[in-house]
Structures are given as C-alpha cells and as structure tokens.
Enzyme design. Structure first.
Site, PDB file in Angstrom:
ATOM      1  N   SER A  77      40.188  27.382   5.962  1.00 53.27           N
ATOM      2  CA  SER A  77      40.495  27.243   7.101  1.00 53.27           C
ATOM      3  C   SER A  77      42.121  26.959   7.647  1.00 53.27           C
ATOM      4  O   SER A  77      42.821  28.166   6.964  1.00 53.27           O
ATOM      5  CB  SER A  77      39.776  25.901   7.870  1.00 53.27           C
ATOM      6  OG  SER A  77      40.023  26.119   9.201  1.00 53.27           O
ATOM      7  N   ASP A 107      32.581  33.979  13.083  1.00 52.80           N
ATOM      8  CA  ASP A 107      33.199  32.690  13.071  1.00 52.80           C
ATOM      9  C   ASP A 107      33.684  32.102  14.471  1.00 52.80           C
ATOM     10  O   ASP A 107      34.450  32.853  15.346  1.00 52.80           O
ATOM     11  CB  ASP A 107      34.667  32.725  12.064  1.00 52.80           C
ATOM     12  CG  ASP A 107      35.033  31.194  11.936  1.00 52.80           C
ATOM     13  OD1 ASP A 107      35.084  30.455  12.941  1.00 52.80           O
ATOM     14  OD2 ASP A 107      35.749  31.310  10.719  1.00 52.80           O
ATOM     15  N   HIS A 161      31.821  28.907  10.436  1.00 48.31           N
ATOM     16  CA  HIS A 161      32.857  28.667   9.975  1.00 48.31           C
ATOM     17  C   HIS A 161      32.865  27.655   8.694  1.00 48.31           C
ATOM     18  O   HIS A 161      32.421  26.625   8.968  1.00 48.31           O
ATOM     19  CB  HIS A 161      33.706  27.783  11.041  1.00 48.31           C
ATOM     20  CG  HIS A 161      35.102  27.514  10.644  1.00 48.31           C
ATOM     21  ND1 HIS A 161      36.109  28.354  10.498  1.00 48.31           N
ATOM     22  CD2 HIS A 161      35.786  26.502  10.415  1.00 48.31           C
ATOM     23  CE1 HIS A 161      37.579  27.811  10.126  1.00 48.31           C
ATOM     24  NE2 HIS A 161      37.248  26.462  10.037  1.00 48.31           N
TER      25      HIS A 161
END
Length: 530
Positions: free
Chosen positions: A226, A352, A381
């Site tokens: 991320s 996502d 995600h």
C-alpha cells in the site's frame, strides 16, 4: 345516500394482499442480488471467466524471461474465496480478522540520526522451523540467509493480519524477515519532530544501510504494501543503481496520490473507506498529541473528515509542504518508475477499493526492463484471499515464488558505487582489511589491458538450492598510477598500439623540425654569395 369513496391507500393495501407471498420473496432475492452485484460487487461467477493474471512487461525484459517466466503462480489464475468474492468483503474481512498465523516477533529498536526511533520486528527462519518463541537465534554477520525488509501501509504495523501472513510464509520458505515499522507505530513513541508520510523515503534508506552494515553477507530484498509500496518505489527511483537491494516487490501501490485523492472522494463507497482511514490517522495523531499540538493544527486534525483534511492540517505543516496537492505530487511514485534499476514485481487488483486502477502507470512499467506488473481483476486491497477457508493470501504466495526464483538467478541487482568512494574506503583501511575484503568480494579488478571492472561474484556453496551473492562495500586499493614499462610488459598489443599512436601523432612534428633545420643551414650560404 351514496357510500363514501374508499381511500386509495386502502385499495392499494388490499391489492398488495392479493399478491402471493412467494412473489415478495422473489423480489427480495432480486433486490439483494442487485445490491450485492452493484454495491458490494460480488463476483463469484466472474472468477471462473476472468481470473487469469495479466502481466505487463517490456518484450526485452530479462527479469520476465529469466525470473517471472518460471513463476507458476503468476501464470495461473487467481480464484477468490467463494464467500469473499467481493473487494469490499475481502478488504473488510482482512482488517477485522484476516485469520493471521500466530507467532511472536523479536524487536530491535533503531535510532536514526535525527533522534527518531524505528521498531524493527524480526521473524527468522530458525524461529519458524523450531517453533519456540523463546529460542530465536541471533543472526550473525556471516549469515548468508536472504533478508526480506517489509514496509507496511498507512497506519499499519507488524501486528496487522496481512503482514503476519507475509512474514510467516516468507520466513517459512527459508528467509529472515524484518518489518520496519513506521515512526510512531508498533507501540513506539515518536522521539523527534519528524513524522513519516506517503513519500518519506529517508527511513527506508537508513534502515537498509544499517542492515547492510550489520549483515554484509546477507542479500537484501524489500516488500512494500500500500503506502509502503509507494514509498519503496519512490526510494528505488531516487537511488537508482546505488541501492543495496537485490530485488523488490510492490503490493497494491497507490502510485499517483493526486489521482487517488480524487478517486477516494468520488463515490459513497469510497468515502466510507476515506472516513475509516481518517479515523485511523486521527488515532495515530492522538498517540502523539504533544508533538502534533506543537507542530501542526491540532484543532483541524480533530475535525478532519477525510485523508485530505488530515494531510492539510497535519502532514503539510510537519513536512513543510505548501499545499496538499503539492504534497501529493511530490510524494507520488509514478514519476520515479523510469529510474528503478532493480528487479521489481508490482501486484495490483483492478477492483481495489482504495487504490484505483486509473493511477497505475501502465506504459512507464512497460518501458522499464526491470519491472513486471501483474494485475488481477479481483482481490480487493491487500487481501487476495484464496481457498475455501480463506487461510492464505494469493499475493503472498506470488511474492515468495518471485523472490525465490530471483534469489536463485543471475538477475539480482548488484549495487554500484562511485569509484572515488571505493578508492577512499579502500585507502582508509589497513592492508589486512583490504585483503579480507578481496577474499570476500566483490571488488574492483584491474585487467591486463588496463580496464577497470567489477570481479564476478562467487556463488555461495553453503546453500544447495539458492545462489546468494555476496556484497561488500569496502574494496581494495586501486592503483591509479602506473609506469610506462609496467604497462608495456602487461601486453604486447599495447606496445604496437602505442607505437602506432606515436607515428601518427609525431610525423608532422618531425617534418616541421627537419624543415626548420634545413632552412637554418641554407641561410649562411646564401649570404656569402651575395
């Protein structure tokens, strides 16, 4: 007298009672189906028709042909857990539970030069194999086991479920893993006026330099998740050939923070995630309220309703950014993709809910021969749950397979140093230290033809299945002055080359000298005759 007109609502109610109950059940099922398909984006059947992994790479990429082509996981299909066949269900399940493995890290605190404290949480292969949390062996300087450095996402630390999945499975596959927690996370207080942000690469830089110094025989790899993936790619682009990393993996990177900011505030579903992440950032700020009260707009932080609000009142003040958009532009990793010089695998899910596919730098990844981009249609995600019990994450399996294939190949990145720095480091040490560094390698080798080149790295014979390359910054003394006789004795080709150069460059000078002497002798004779 006429009867009163019945109410239209009463007539409607009586008509609704005439409809069979099963029809209401059919309508309810239809509404729930549309809700799950449109809002929750449930895609159970879509997995079997569009589950193949899409790979983006340069046609001349040695990383794809030499490494990724050997990874079966990246050339197969990703099929999500049936009862989690939704990006929102996967993402929420990962954050609320995630079914992480149970183990204990070994923590070591690292103090940066500015006084900041970074918690390094270790999980070694020996600890996973032995299974005894009280008998985790220290890593020696001579240990050649590869080290995977993990960079967490926003407000995540080593206790997050997805990082536990990653650390445990990577250590189980024969690696040593260290999670480099962001400043102020992992239960460690902020001990300086510097906070981390989405573009803060200095902590990665100093941690990697520290690990390279502490474990010079162990090859270093990095895995960013991320926001940590954005930081990692930005760092790789900044460092280029100078990074000590042999390879890297970026999972669910936001890539372009400005596009991501527009995306996360676009729809109602995304605004829910935006609000949830903002609450996490506010909780992080409350842990370090004294510093934020002094350095930022504390009242604005408490009233923030989005990540953009928090960055406006906190990040821009601490990081000295003019505006939020300026911070997003300078911190985005997209502009650094072209400078990445190490083998890099990037994994993203097209559904996502936090990092939109609109921000993925497709063409930039395709242009760089060191990058392979793998995208799946589903995954959420950082989730990518697979199997009926959702006990494993697909991206963790793909990451371990890629790093395993890379560490056994000849495509690992070799750190390049400035020649002047190598000379200075070599001349500052004693002869004994130079001899040790020569035996360890790699080092600069002066060939017989006078060329300076790096010597080949020897494969580590102590590992039967993996070939790890040894990297050492200190090199031997490089002689920059040599006499003409020594150069001539090294190779006969050099003598003929020097002779040829002398004839070509000296012939005009010889002609001019003879012309000058001839004219000087003719002058007295001419004078006597006159």
């Amino acid at each position: 007298m006429d009867d009163p007109m019945p109410s239209p609502y009463a007539l409607l109610f009586e008509a609704l009672w005439l409809i069979p109950i099963r029809h209401y059940l059919y309508a309810l099922i239809l509404i729930w189906t549309v809700f799950f398909y449109k809002f929750v984006e449930f895609h159970f059947l879509g997995e079997y028709f569009r589950g193949r992994v899409n790979l983006i790479y340069n046609p001349d990429s040695p990383i794809y042909h030499g490494v990724v082509s050997r990874c079966r996981t990246l050339h197969s299909r990703y099929v999500a857990t049936p009862w989690l066949a939704s990006p929102h269900l996967q993402t929420c399940f990962l954050n609320f539970h995630g079914l992480p493995p149970v183990f204990t890290y070994t923590r070591k605190l690292f103090r940066a030069s500015d006084g900041g404290t970074i918690a390094l949480d270790w999980l070694t292969n020996s600890h996973v194999v032995d299974g005894d949390p009280h008998n985790q062996k220290e890593i020696s300087k001579e240990d050649t086991t590869p080290i995977a450095v993990v960079i967490p996402g926003l407000t995540s630390d080593s206790s997050s479920a997805y990082l536990k999945h990653l650390a445990y499975n990577t250590a189980k596959s024969g690696w040593n893993v260290v999670v480099s927690n962001h400043r102020g996370l992992g239960g460690v207080s902020v001990t300086s006026d510097c906070f981390y942000n989405a573009g803060w690469t200095e902590d990665v830089r100093v941690v990697l330099d520290h690990l390279q110094h502490e474990f010079p025989m162990a090859p270093l790899f990095a895995i960013g998740t991320s926001i940590g993936a954005n930081i990692l790619v930005k760092y790789l682009g900044e460092e280029g050939e100078k990074t000590p990393l042999r390879g890297a993996v970026a999972i669910c990177s936001p890539w372009d923070l400005l596009i991501g900011d527009r995306f996360i505030s676009r729809k109602f579903k995304q605004r829910l995630y935006d609000r949830a992440l903002t609450i996490g950032l506010q909780g992080y700020a409350q842990l370090h309220e004294p510093q934020y009260t002094r350095l930022a707009n504390w009242e604005g932080i408490k009233k923030s309703r989005s990540i953009r609000d928090f960055d406006n009142h906190a990040t821009c003040h601490v990081g000295k950014f003019e505006t939020v958009d300026t911070f997003y532009r300078k911190s985005s990793s997209t502009q650094y993709v072209g400078n990445v010089a190490v083998p890099l695998l990037c994994i993203s899910a097209l559904d996502d809910p936090l990092c939109t596919k609109e921000a993925i730098p497709w063409e930039e990844c395709r242009a760089n021969k060191n990058i392979v981009l793998a995208t799946t249609n589903h995954g959420g995600h950082l989730a990518f749950f697979e199997g009926l019990t959702a006990s494993s994450l697909w991206w963790v399996r793909a990451t371990n397979e890629f790093l395993g294939a890379l560490s056994c190949s000849r495509y690992m990145h070799i750190q390049k140093f400035n020649l002047v720095q190598i000379q200075e480091s070599g001349s500052s040490g004693s002869g004994k230290q130079d001899e040790t560094s020569i035996n360890q390698g790699p080092y600069l080798n002066i060939a017989e033809d006078g060329l300076v080149a790096a010597a080949n790295l020897e494969e580590n014979t102590t590992r039967s299945k993996e070939a790890t390359l040894v990297l050492n910054q200190r090199g031997p003394k490089v002689k920059d002055k040599r006499s003409f006789n020594v150069l001539c004795r090294q190779t006969k080709r050099s003598i003929w080359l020097l002779g040829y150069i002398g004839m070509v460059t000296g012939f005009p000078l010889v002609g001019m000298l003879m012309n000058y002497l001839f004219r000087k002798k003719q002058r007295p004779i001419t004078a006597s005759k006159s």
